[in-house]
Structures are given as structure tokens and as C-alpha cells.
Design a protein around this motif. Structure first.
Motif, PDB file in Angstrom:
ATOM      1  N   THR A   1       0.820  -1.193   0.000  1.00 16.65           N
ATOM      2  CA  THR A   1       0.000   0.000   0.000  1.00 16.65           C
ATOM      3  C   THR A   1       0.860   1.251   0.000  1.00 16.65           C
ATOM      4  O   THR A   1       2.039   1.195   0.370  1.00 16.65           O
ATOM      5  N   TRP A   2       0.292   2.347  -0.443  1.00 18.90           N
ATOM      6  CA  TRP A   2       0.887   3.672  -0.302  1.00 18.90           C
ATOM      7  C   TRP A   2      -0.008   4.482   0.635  1.00 18.90           C
ATOM      8  O   TRP A   2      -1.234   4.452   0.513  1.00 18.90           O
ATOM      9  N   VAL A   3       0.620   5.198   1.543  1.00 21.36           N
ATOM     10  CA  VAL A   3      -0.064   6.149   2.393  1.00 21.36           C
ATOM     11  C   VAL A   3       0.723   7.450   2.340  1.00 21.36           C
ATOM     12  O   VAL A   3       1.883   7.465   1.913  1.00 21.36           O
ATOM     13  N   ARG A   4       0.104   8.543   2.760  1.00 21.04           N
ATOM     14  CA  ARG A   4       0.791   9.829   2.746  1.00 21.04           C
ATOM     15  C   ARG A   4       0.435  10.639   3.975  1.00 21.04           C
ATOM     16  O   ARG A   4      -0.585  10.398   4.613  1.00 21.04           O
ATOM     17  N   GLN A   5       1.291  11.595   4.283  1.00 20.64           N
ATOM     18  CA  GLN A   5       1.052  12.503   5.394  1.00 20.64           C
ATOM     19  C   GLN A   5       1.385  13.915   4.965  1.00 20.64           C
ATOM     20  O   GLN A   5       2.558  14.234   4.696  1.00 20.64           O
ATOM     21  N   ALA A   6       0.358  14.735   4.872  1.00 20.77           N
ATOM     22  CA  ALA A   6       0.541  16.134   4.518  1.00 20.77           C
ATOM     23  C   ALA A   6       1.021  16.906   5.742  1.00 20.77           C
ATOM     24  O   ALA A   6       0.815  16.478   6.883  1.00 20.77           O
ATOM     25  N   PRO A   7       1.657  18.058   5.522  1.00 25.74           N
ATOM     26  CA  PRO A   7       2.157  18.845   6.653  1.00 25.74           C
ATOM     27  C   PRO A   7       1.054  19.154   7.659  1.00 25.74           C
ATOM     28  O   PRO A   7      -0.020  19.666   7.296  1.00 25.74           O
ATOM     29  N   GLY A   8       1.289  18.834   8.911  1.00 22.41           N
ATOM     30  CA  GLY A   8       0.349  19.143   9.976  1.00 22.41           C
ATOM     31  C   GLY A   8      -0.900  18.296  10.009  1.00 22.41           C
ATOM     32  O   GLY A   8      -1.832  18.586  10.770  1.00 22.41           O
ATOM     33  N   LYS A   9      -0.926  17.221   9.193  1.00 25.71           N
ATOM     34  CA  LYS A   9      -2.119  16.370   9.145  1.00 25.71           C
ATOM     35  C   LYS A   9      -1.771  14.920   9.467  1.00 25.71           C
ATOM     36  O   LYS A   9      -0.602  14.558   9.554  1.00 25.71           O
ATOM     37  N   GLY A  10      -2.788  14.107   9.628  1.00 24.16           N
ATOM     38  CA  GLY A  10      -2.580  12.705   9.922  1.00 24.16           C
ATOM     39  C   GLY A  10      -2.302  11.889   8.672  1.00 24.16           C
ATOM     40  O   GLY A  10      -2.270  12.413   7.560  1.00 24.16           O
ATOM     41  N   LEU A  11      -2.116  10.600   8.873  1.00 23.89           N
ATOM     42  CA  LEU A  11      -1.864   9.705   7.765  1.00 23.89           C
ATOM     43  C   LEU A  11      -3.126   9.514   6.923  1.00 23.89           C
ATOM     44  O   LEU A  11      -4.232   9.403   7.466  1.00 23.89           O
ATOM     45  N   GLU A  12      -2.949   9.481   5.619  1.00 26.26           N
ATOM     46  CA  GLU A  12      -4.052   9.262   4.687  1.00 26.26           C
ATOM     47  C   GLU A  12      -3.693   8.072   3.786  1.00 26.26           C
ATOM     48  O   GLU A  12      -2.667   8.090   3.120  1.00 26.26           O
ATOM     49  N   TRP A  13      -4.558   7.082   3.750  1.00 29.12           N
ATOM     50  CA  TRP A  13      -4.356   5.963   2.845  1.00 29.12           C
ATOM     51  C   TRP A  13      -4.551   6.436   1.414  1.00 29.12           C
ATOM     52  O   TRP A  13      -5.483   7.201   1.116  1.00 29.12           O
ATOM     53  N   VAL A  14      -3.692   5.987   0.500  1.00 27.47           N
ATOM     54  CA  VAL A  14      -3.738   6.430  -0.886  1.00 27.47           C
ATOM     55  C   VAL A  14      -4.169   5.307  -1.826  1.00 27.47           C
ATOM     56  O   VAL A  14      -5.067   5.482  -2.636  1.00 27.47           O
ATOM     57  N   SER A  15      -3.482   4.141  -1.724  1.00 24.64           N
ATOM     58  CA  SER A  15      -3.755   3.097  -2.704  1.00 24.64           C
ATOM     59  C   SER A  15      -3.309   1.746  -2.191  1.00 24.64           C
ATOM     60  O   SER A  15      -2.435   1.660  -1.312  1.00 24.64           O
ATOM     61  N   PHE A  16      -3.906   0.691  -2.747  1.00 19.33           N
ATOM     62  CA  PHE A  16      -3.652  -0.701  -2.361  1.00 19.33           C
ATOM     63  C   PHE A  16      -3.461  -1.531  -3.626  1.00 19.33           C
ATOM     64  O   PHE A  16      -4.116  -1.307  -4.650  1.00 19.33           O
ATOM     65  N   ILE A  17      -2.582  -2.538  -3.506  1.00 21.83           N
ATOM     66  CA  ILE A  17      -2.437  -3.506  -4.586  1.00 21.83           C
ATOM     67  C   ILE A  17      -2.226  -4.877  -3.966  1.00 21.83           C
ATOM     68  O   ILE A  17      -1.484  -5.010  -2.984  1.00 21.83           O
ATOM     69  N   ASN A  18      -2.881  -5.893  -4.523  1.00 22.62           N
ATOM     70  CA  ASN A  18      -2.719  -7.218  -3.946  1.00 22.62           C
ATOM     71  C   ASN A  18      -1.388  -7.830  -4.375  1.00 22.62           C
ATOM     72  O   ASN A  18      -0.636  -7.232  -5.152  1.00 22.62           O
ATOM     73  N   SER A  19      -1.106  -9.019  -3.868  1.00 19.94           N
ATOM     74  CA  SER A  19       0.221  -9.598  -4.073  1.00 19.94           C
ATOM     75  C   SER A  19       0.544  -9.848  -5.543  1.00 19.94           C
ATOM     76  O   SER A  19       1.684  -9.663  -5.973  1.00 19.94           O
ATOM     77  N   GLY A  20      -0.442 -10.236  -6.315  1.00 17.26           N
ATOM     78  CA  GLY A  20      -0.214 -10.521  -7.722  1.00 17.26           C
ATOM     79  C   GLY A  20      -0.334  -9.327  -8.638  1.00 17.26           C
ATOM     80  O   GLY A  20       0.023  -9.382  -9.812  1.00 17.26           O
ATOM     81  N   GLY A  21      -0.859  -8.231  -8.105  1.00 17.08           N
ATOM     82  CA  GLY A  21      -1.013  -7.019  -8.896  1.00 17.08           C
ATOM     83  C   GLY A  21      -2.324  -6.914  -9.653  1.00 17.08           C
ATOM     84  O   GLY A  21      -2.578  -5.921 -10.329  1.00 17.08           O
ATOM     85  N   GLY A  22      -3.168  -7.914  -9.512  1.00 13.67           N
ATOM     86  CA  GLY A  22      -4.393  -7.913 -10.286  1.00 13.67           C
ATOM     87  C   GLY A  22      -5.553  -7.184  -9.655  1.00 13.67           C
ATOM     88  O   GLY A  22      -6.595  -6.973 -10.299  1.00 13.67           O
ATOM     89  N   SER A  23      -5.399  -6.765  -8.424  1.00 14.59           N
ATOM     90  CA  SER A  23      -6.461  -6.045  -7.726  1.00 14.59           C
ATOM     91  C   SER A  23      -5.881  -4.787  -7.106  1.00 14.59           C
ATOM     92  O   SER A  23      -4.884  -4.847  -6.386  1.00 14.59           O
ATOM     93  N   THR A  24      -6.505  -3.650  -7.413  1.00 16.23           N
ATOM     94  CA  THR A  24      -6.040  -2.368  -6.892  1.00 16.23           C
ATOM     95  C   THR A  24      -7.222  -1.581  -6.344  1.00 16.23           C
ATOM     96  O   THR A  24      -8.388  -1.838  -6.693  1.00 16.23           O
ATOM     97  N   ASN A  25      -6.909  -0.620  -5.498  1.00 15.08           N
ATOM     98  CA  ASN A  25      -7.936   0.244  -4.942  1.00 15.08           C
ATOM     99  C   ASN A  25      -7.320   1.601  -4.636  1.00 15.08           C
ATOM    100  O   ASN A  25      -6.106   1.689  -4.365  1.00 15.08           O
ATOM    101  N   TYR A  26      -8.159   2.649  -4.689  1.00 15.98           N
ATOM    102  CA  TYR A  26      -7.659   4.012  -4.527  1.00 15.98           C
ATOM    103  C   TYR A  26      -8.573   4.835  -3.634  1.00 15.98           C
ATOM    104  O   TYR A  26      -9.799   4.650  -3.626  1.00 15.98           O
ATOM    105  N   ALA A  27      -7.971   5.776  -2.934  1.00 15.29           N
ATOM    106  CA  ALA A  27      -8.746   6.782  -2.224  1.00 15.29           C
ATOM    107  C   ALA A  27      -9.462   7.660  -3.246  1.00 15.29           C
ATOM    108  O   ALA A  27      -8.945   7.903  -4.340  1.00 15.29           O
ATOM    109  N   ASP A  28     -10.628   8.144  -2.885  1.00 18.29           N
ATOM    110  CA  ASP A  28     -11.381   8.998  -3.805  1.00 18.29           C
ATOM    111  C   ASP A  28     -10.574  10.222  -4.227  1.00 18.29           C
ATOM    112  O   ASP A  28     -10.721  10.713  -5.342  1.00 18.29           O
ATOM    113  N   SER A  29      -9.727  10.706  -3.338  1.00 17.77           N
ATOM    114  CA  SER A  29      -8.972  11.928  -3.604  1.00 17.77           C
ATOM    115  C   SER A  29      -7.946  11.770  -4.724  1.00 17.77           C
ATOM    116  O   SER A  29      -7.497  12.766  -5.295  1.00 17.77           O
ATOM    117  N   VAL A  30      -7.579  10.523  -5.048  1.00 12.93           N
ATOM    118  CA  VAL A  30      -6.558  10.300  -6.080  1.00 12.93           C
ATOM    119  C   VAL A  30      -7.070   9.451  -7.242  1.00 12.93           C
ATOM    120  O   VAL A  30      -6.360   9.279  -8.236  1.00 12.93           O
TER     121      VAL A  30
END
Length: 121
Positions: free
Chosen positions: A35-64
Motif C-alpha cells: 500500500t501507499w499512504v501519505r502525510q501532509a504537513p500538519g495532518k494525519g496519515l491518509e491511505w492512498v492506494s492498495f495492490i494485492n500480491s499478484g497485482g491484479g487487484s487495486t484500490n484508490y482513495a477517492d482523492s486520487v
């Protein structure tokens, strides 16, 4: 020893693109979701994206969704995040993380050190 090393961050103008990489070692990369997560200045952690082990399934935050693409190369033990149409609100430290699966849930166990992405004119 598990290591996750992010790279590819930098300063980019709004509307620009970047590709982040996460080089993994010390574990069987192809056996784990990531997974990728991010942290903007002065803010908490935000989940960005997920990928399964084989790469065939992905998911994204609405913001990206529609702008970012997660991918992986299991032969190279590397995770990627392709970021297009970047906005100032995408400015953050981006982290990759390993996601073991147990009893119906994914959970974070190892993180990288992060790479800074700054979107500014």
C-alpha cells in the motif's frame, strides 16, 4: 531484515507528474499486498492506494482516483505509484508499507522512510 526504500519524490508544478518507487528487500515481495499512504504537513496519515500480491487487484482513495496508478514488478521487488495531474493538496510525504493478511484483515507491519512530494508553482 525487511527494508522498504521509497524514491522518486520531488518538486513538481501543478498538473505535473511523478513516479514513486519502493524497493523492497528482506521478505518474499510477491507474497504480500502493498500500500501507499501519505502525510501532509500538519495532518494525519491518509491511505492512498492498495495492490494485492499478484497485482491484479487495486484500490484508490477517492482523492486520487483517476489520477494515480499503483503497480508492482514482482520480478524486481518494486512497488510503484504513478501520479498524474498533481495538485497542491497532494503535497505530502509518501510512504509504502507491507500488508500481511491474517484472520480476514490486512495490517501494516513495515514502513519505508518516506519520500517528499511537493506540488507548487
Amino acid at each position: 531484515e525487511v527494508q522498504l526504500v521509497e524514491s522518486g519524490g520531488g518538486l513538481v508544478q501543478p498538473g505535473g507528474s511523478l513516479r514513486l518507487s519502493c524497493a523492497a528487500s528482506g521478505f518474499t515481495f510477491s507474497g504480500y499486498a502493498m500500500t501507499w499512504v501519505r502525510q501532509a504537513p500538519g495532518k494525519g496519515l491518509e491511505w492512498v492506494s492498495f495492490i494485492n500480491s499478484g497485482g491484479g487487484s487495486t484500490n484508490y482513495a477517492d482523492s486520487v482516483k483517476g489520477r494515480f496508478t499503483i503497480s508492482r514488478d514482482n520480478a524486481k521487488n518494486t512497488l510503484y505509484l504513478h501520479m498524474n495531474s498533481l495538485k497542491p493538496e497532494d503535497t505530502a510525504v509518501y510512504y509504502c508499507a507491507k500488508l500481511p493478511y491474517s484472520e480476514g484483515y490486512y495490517y501494516f507491519d513495515y514502513w519505508g522512510q518516506g519520500t517528499q512530494v511537493t506540488v507548487s508553482s
